[in-house]
Design a protein around this motif. Structure first.
Motif, PDB file in Angstrom:
ATOM      1  N   GLU A  14       0.833  -1.217   0.000  1.00 31.66           N
ATOM      2  CA  GLU A  14       0.000   0.000   0.000  1.00 31.66           C
ATOM      3  C   GLU A  14       0.861   1.258   0.000  1.00 31.66           C
ATOM      4  O   GLU A  14       0.558   2.239  -0.673  1.00 31.66           O
ATOM      5  N   TYR A  15       1.956   1.207   0.757  1.00 28.58           N
ATOM      6  CA  TYR A  15       2.889   2.339   0.816  1.00 28.58           C
ATOM      7  C   TYR A  15       3.455   2.622  -0.583  1.00 28.58           C
ATOM      8  O   TYR A  15       3.553   3.773  -1.018  1.00 28.58           O
ATOM      9  N   THR A  16       3.800   1.551  -1.300  1.00 28.23           N
ATOM     10  CA  THR A  16       4.366   1.688  -2.653  1.00 28.23           C
ATOM     11  C   THR A  16       3.332   2.293  -3.596  1.00 28.23           C
ATOM     12  O   THR A  16       3.644   3.204  -4.373  1.00 28.23           O
ATOM     13  N   ILE A  17       2.093   1.790  -3.491  1.00 32.16           N
ATOM     14  CA  ILE A  17       1.012   2.293  -4.356  1.00 32.16           C
ATOM     15  C   ILE A  17       0.822   3.804  -4.124  1.00 32.16           C
ATOM     16  O   ILE A  17       0.713   4.595  -5.054  1.00 32.16           O
ATOM     17  N   LEU A  18       0.901   4.210  -2.862  1.00 29.87           N
ATOM     18  CA  LEU A  18       0.672   5.611  -2.501  1.00 29.87           C
ATOM     19  C   LEU A  18       1.859   6.513  -2.838  1.00 29.87           C
ATOM     20  O   LEU A  18       1.696   7.618  -3.353  1.00 29.87           O
ATOM     21  N   HIS A  19       3.062   6.037  -2.545  1.00 29.02           N
ATOM     22  CA  HIS A  19       4.225   6.932  -2.613  1.00 29.02           C
ATOM     23  C   HIS A  19       5.039   6.847  -3.893  1.00 29.02           C
ATOM     24  O   HIS A  19       5.817   7.746  -4.178  1.00 29.02           O
ATOM     25  N   GLU A  20       4.885   5.753  -4.679  1.00 29.62           N
ATOM     26  CA  GLU A  20       5.749   5.706  -5.873  1.00 29.62           C
ATOM     27  C   GLU A  20       5.362   6.803  -6.855  1.00 29.62           C
ATOM     28  O   GLU A  20       6.270   7.524  -7.315  1.00 29.62           O
ATOM     29  N   PRO A  21       4.135   7.075  -7.179  1.00 27.05           N
ATOM     30  CA  PRO A  21       2.972   6.232  -6.952  1.00 27.05           C
ATOM     31  C   PRO A  21       2.817   5.264  -8.117  1.00 27.05           C
ATOM     32  O   PRO A  21       3.367   5.472  -9.193  1.00 27.05           O
ATOM     33  N   ILE A  22       2.021   4.209  -7.873  1.00 27.04           N
ATOM     34  CA  ILE A  22       1.743   3.238  -8.924  1.00 27.04           C
ATOM     35  C   ILE A  22       0.355   2.668  -8.624  1.00 27.04           C
ATOM     36  O   ILE A  22      -0.040   2.609  -7.445  1.00 27.04           O
ATOM     37  N   THR A  23      -0.378   2.301  -9.641  1.00 30.59           N
ATOM     38  CA  THR A  23      -1.698   1.711  -9.359  1.00 30.59           C
ATOM     39  C   THR A  23      -1.488   0.274  -8.892  1.00 30.59           C
ATOM     40  O   THR A  23      -0.476  -0.363  -9.204  1.00 30.59           O
ATOM     41  N   ILE A  25      -2.996  -2.349  -9.885  1.00 25.04           N
ATOM     42  CA  ILE A  25      -2.964  -3.296 -11.015  1.00 25.04           C
ATOM     43  C   ILE A  25      -1.587  -3.279 -11.695  1.00 25.04           C
ATOM     44  O   ILE A  25      -1.079  -4.326 -12.120  1.00 25.04           O
ATOM     45  N   ASP A  26      -0.952  -2.109 -11.736  1.00 28.21           N
ATOM     46  CA  ASP A  26       0.390  -2.051 -12.338  1.00 28.21           C
ATOM     47  C   ASP A  26       1.432  -2.724 -11.451  1.00 28.21           C
ATOM     48  O   ASP A  26       2.399  -3.321 -11.938  1.00 28.21           O
ATOM     49  N   LEU A  27       1.220  -2.631 -10.142  1.00 27.70           N
ATOM     50  CA  LEU A  27       2.143  -3.320  -9.229  1.00 27.70           C
ATOM     51  C   LEU A  27       1.987  -4.831  -9.393  1.00 27.70           C
ATOM     52  O   LEU A  27       2.975  -5.578  -9.399  1.00 27.70           O
ATOM     53  N   MET A  28       0.745  -5.266  -9.552  1.00 28.52           N
ATOM     54  CA  MET A  28       0.512  -6.699  -9.792  1.00 28.52           C
ATOM     55  C   MET A  28       1.174  -7.128 -11.093  1.00 28.52           C
ATOM     56  O   MET A  28       1.772  -8.206 -11.168  1.00 28.52           O
ATOM     57  N   GLU A  29       1.109  -6.264 -12.096  1.00 25.76           N
ATOM     58  CA  GLU A  29       1.737  -6.589 -13.388  1.00 25.76           C
ATOM     59  C   GLU A  29       3.257  -6.735 -13.219  1.00 25.76           C
ATOM     60  O   GLU A  29       3.875  -7.630 -13.799  1.00 25.76           O
ATOM     61  N   ARG A  30       3.837  -5.847 -12.396  1.00 25.49           N
ATOM     62  CA  ARG A  30       5.288  -5.895 -12.175  1.00 25.49           C
ATOM     63  C   ARG A  30       5.671  -7.207 -11.496  1.00 25.49           C
ATOM     64  O   ARG A  30       6.656  -7.852 -11.873  1.00 25.49           O
ATOM     65  N   ALA A  31       4.866  -7.604 -10.502  1.00 21.88           N
ATOM     66  CA  ALA A  31       5.149  -8.856  -9.801  1.00 21.88           C
ATOM     67  C   ALA A  31       5.003 -10.038 -10.759  1.00 21.88           C
ATOM     68  O   ALA A  31       5.822 -10.962 -10.766  1.00 21.88           O
ATOM     69  N   SER A  32       3.966  -9.975 -11.575  1.00 24.48           N
ATOM     70  CA  SER A  32       3.691 -11.091 -12.490  1.00 24.48           C
ATOM     71  C   SER A  32       4.760 -11.171 -13.582  1.00 24.48           C
ATOM     72  O   SER A  32       5.159 -12.261 -13.993  1.00 24.48           O
ATOM     73  N   GLN A  33       5.212 -10.008 -14.027  1.00 21.55           N
ATOM     74  CA  GLN A  33       6.290  -9.998 -15.028  1.00 21.55           C
ATOM     75  C   GLN A  33       7.552 -10.649 -14.480  1.00 21.55           C
ATOM     76  O   GLN A  33       8.220 -11.419 -15.162  1.00 21.55           O
ATOM     77  N   ALA A  34       7.864 -10.333 -13.216  1.00 19.87           N
ATOM     78  CA  ALA A  34       9.059 -10.932 -12.588  1.00 19.87           C
ATOM     79  C   ALA A  34       8.911 -12.451 -12.567  1.00 19.87           C
ATOM     80  O   ALA A  34       9.873 -13.187 -12.848  1.00 19.87           O
ATOM     81  N   CYS A  35       7.711 -12.944 -12.258  1.00 23.80           N
ATOM     82  CA  CYS A  35       7.474 -14.397 -12.229  1.00 23.80           C
ATOM     83  C   CYS A  35       7.566 -14.987 -13.629  1.00 23.80           C
ATOM     84  O   CYS A  35       8.198 -16.026 -13.836  1.00 23.80           O
ATOM     85  N   ALA A  36       6.901 -14.320 -14.591  1.00 21.91           N
ATOM     86  CA  ALA A  36       6.879 -14.853 -15.958  1.00 21.91           C
ATOM     87  C   ALA A  36       8.294 -14.904 -16.540  1.00 21.91           C
ATOM     88  O   ALA A  36       8.672 -15.877 -17.199  1.00 21.91           O
ATOM     89  N   GLU A  37       9.097 -13.884 -16.240  1.00 21.27           N
ATOM     90  CA  GLU A  37      10.485 -13.893 -16.718  1.00 21.27           C
ATOM     91  C   GLU A  37      11.249 -15.069 -16.113  1.00 21.27           C
ATOM     92  O   GLU A  37      11.998 -15.770 -16.779  1.00 21.27           O
ATOM     93  N   TRP A  38      11.045 -15.263 -14.802  1.00 19.52           N
ATOM     94  CA  TRP A  38      11.726 -16.385 -14.136  1.00 19.52           C
ATOM     95  C   TRP A  38      11.299 -17.701 -14.783  1.00 19.52           C
ATOM     96  O   TRP A  38      12.133 -18.565 -15.082  1.00 19.52           O
ATOM     97  N   LEU A  39      10.001 -17.851 -15.019  1.00 13.74           N
ATOM     98  CA  LEU A  39       9.475 -19.111 -15.559  1.00 13.74           C
ATOM     99  C   LEU A  39       9.999 -19.368 -16.976  1.00 13.74           C
ATOM    100  O   LEU A  39      10.326 -20.501 -17.335  1.00 13.74           O
TER     101      LEU A  39
END
Ligand code: NAX
Ligand code: ADP
Ligand code: K
Length: 500
Positions: A14-23, A25-39
């Motif tokens: 929540e802190y990241t969403i508020l202060h970066e700021p980032i939505t 859904i975009d934070l979820m995309e970043r996490a998912s991209q990191a996973c997809a790249e690893w996979l």
């Protein structure tokens, strides 16, 4: 670095969403991209099929986004969404809408008869439940998890194996058994305990760029002992130093047939930078010690086992217990050590077993004594714990009560301090599960304490250097061939990595 609870991790999101700021859904995309790249790195053949099981929380949302990214890279992807009787979180719904435009096949599991048969060769992605888990799995969810576990297929868990509690024991619960876990940003308590080893498999912490200021503003009691922390503790040696600058250590150790414990501790103490070392040993070990460790001065007391150690007030740090064996006289020996100790005291092995037999000795421990039990010694001292999480809490409670530092040894050795902090060590490997490793640790911590590092600093830096020496040694000798003497040999290389 901190080890955050599930609540703290949510706050960091929540802190990241508020202060970066980032939505969100975009934070979820970043996490998912990191996973997809690893996979994709892990499974480069695009013929490999992925079967992704999703819940309807944000962990499931990650699963859907990963499905889209893998399908875009031409992997065959089938998604199974477990019906929970609600629409799902907002980000889950957004990712479901986005997935509809991709080549991924989407199916739902509303009831037991819809649980799919699984095909050999597929890789299962577990995105059923993540850090939002708040109760053990039951009903359809538990059935799906059991079905996945029984398939014998490779399972890769997203963030945390579904069913595993982040902060508490999951013993007896239904949990995904993963071969790999891709988790976000930081270690979680669940990954640090032996009881969860079979669920987590190989752990990979993926950086998803959560806001760097959050840890600065939100210190946590659980901490990670890494190179940066230990580098901030270890000080370079003074140019005009003489042997008096770095303290006089004592090692009180050994008995007939266990002089190796004494010599290993003694060598490790000297290799950790102590200015001078005197060993107090039984007469039977005199020649052994003088030949094995010519740098150490040696006093003898008792014939086959150490009976009395005198004149201890002059030492800057005393390490006692390795290789004592068990004798009636050790209670009196410990009492005398407690009375004479004026500075740092480190107790291990049979010194701890003696205290376990004479519990009243615990009350007389000098303040800020460091004790280094392995789990069995800890149990003898403080009683059984129902699970690993309870044992950690008990260690913190006892450290505060007796005002001591408890080094509870294991894969992620815990340093519990009297002020309620729990430091977990990052270094070390199973090659160190070999007789004498603990004796080396006692020597290292004694050597550091003799130089004036505080007991907490000596314990924290000591466990890190010990594990790092083990990692460097294993890289050369293999884990199988590693013996405790190798830890002493590689201590120098471990220091090299810290003091540049
Ligand atoms: N911005 C964010 O919040 C981010 C979250 N991420 C993902 O979000 C996950 C956490 O998401 P959520 O908080 O939605 O948690 P989950 O996806 O774990 O789902 C929690 C939901 O499941 C329910 N639930 C809990 N235990 C259950 C049980 N035993 N049986 C059935 N239902 C149960 C809860 O009541 C809640 O509605 C993380 O693990 C991670 O995968 C990542 O996308 C990174 C960014
Ligand atoms: N699997 C492992 N991973 C990391 N470190 C380990 C592992 N097994 C043992 N060690 C380390 O080796 C040491 C073993 O100590 P101990 O059990 O007292 O051995 P001993 O009594 O034989 O000297 C501890 O510091 C422990 O943390
Ligand atoms: K999961």
């Amino acid at each position: 670095m901190y080890i955050y609870s599930a609540t703290d991790i949510r706050a960091w999101d929540e802190y990241t969403i508020l202060h970066e700021p980032i939505t969100s859904i975009d934070l979820m995309e970043r996490a998912s991209q990191a996973c997809a790249e690893w996979l994709q790195q892990y499974q480069q053949q695009t013929t490999t099929g992925f079967v992704i099981f999703c819940g309807k929380g944000n962990n499931g949302g990650d699963g859907l986004a990963i499905a889209r990214l893998l399908a875009e890279s031409d992997h065959p992807v089938t998604v199974y969404i477990l019906e929970f009787g609600h629409k799902g979180t907002e980000d889950f719904q957004t990712n479901l809408a986005r997935l509809h435009g991709s080549k991924a096949v989407i199916k739902f599991i509303p009831a037991e008869e819809n649980i799919p048969a699984l095909t050999a060769g597929d890789i299962i992605i577990d995105a059923l439940l993540g850090s939002g888990l708040n109760r053990p799995l039951e009903g359809l969810t538990a059935k799906v998890v059991k079905h996945i576990n029984q398939s014998g297929l490779e399972v890769i868990a997203i963030d945390i194996p579904s069913g595993l509690m982040v902060d508490s024991s999951s013993i007896g619960n239904t949990v995904i058994t993963a071969q790999h876990t891709l988790s976000f940003q930081c270690y979680k308590p669940a990954f640090l305990v032996a009881e969860n080893e079979s669920f987590v498999g190989h752990l990979h912490i993926l950086d998803i760029g959560l806001h760097p200021n959050f840890p600065l503003e939100h210190p946590a009691a659980n901490r990670w002992i890494n190179q940066a922390l230990v580098q901030s503790i270890i000080k370079p040696r003074n140019k005009f130093a003489h042997k008096g600058t770095y303290g006089h250590a004592a090692i009180i150790a050994g008995s007939q047939g266990m002089m190796g414990a004494a010599t290993l501790s003694a060598k490790a103490c000297l290799r950790s930078g102590a200015g001078k070392l005197t060993t107090h040993i039984p007469a039977v070990g005199y020649t052994i010690m003088q030949i094995a460790v010519p740098e150490a001065m040696t006093y003898t007391a008792g014939k086959e086992y150490i009976e009395l150690a005198v004149d201890l007030g002059k030492y800057d740090a005393i390490g006692a217990g390795p290789g004592w064996a068990q004798h009636d006289t050790h209670k009196a020996l410990l009492e005398s050590i407690f009375q004479q100790t004026t500075k740092a005291l480190i107790l291990d092995a049979d010194a701890l077993n003696t205290m376990a037999q004479h519990q009243q000795l615990l009350e007389r421990l000098p303040r800020h004594t460091i004790i280094t039990p392995h789990p069995k010694e800890f149990e003898r001292l403080f009683g059984k714990s129902a699970n690993d999480f309870d044992r950690i809490q008990l260690a913190l409670k006892k450290a505060a009560h007796f005002k001591i530092i408890i080094v509870l040894k294991g894969r992620y050795t815990l340093v519990a301090t009297p002020d309620g902090l729990a430091y977990f060590n990052s270094t070390g490997n199973p090659g160190m599960a070999t007789g004498g490793s603990g004796d080396v640790l006692t020597g290292i911590i004694t050597g550091l304490a003799a130089q004036g590092y505080t007991p907490s600093e000596a314990a924290i830096a000591g466990v890190f250097l010990h594990g790092l020496a083990g990692d460097l040694a294993a890289a050369y000798t293999s884990q199988e061939s590693l013996i405790a003497s190798d830890l002493v040999e590689y201590l120098g290389d471990a220091f090299h990595q810290l003091v540049l």
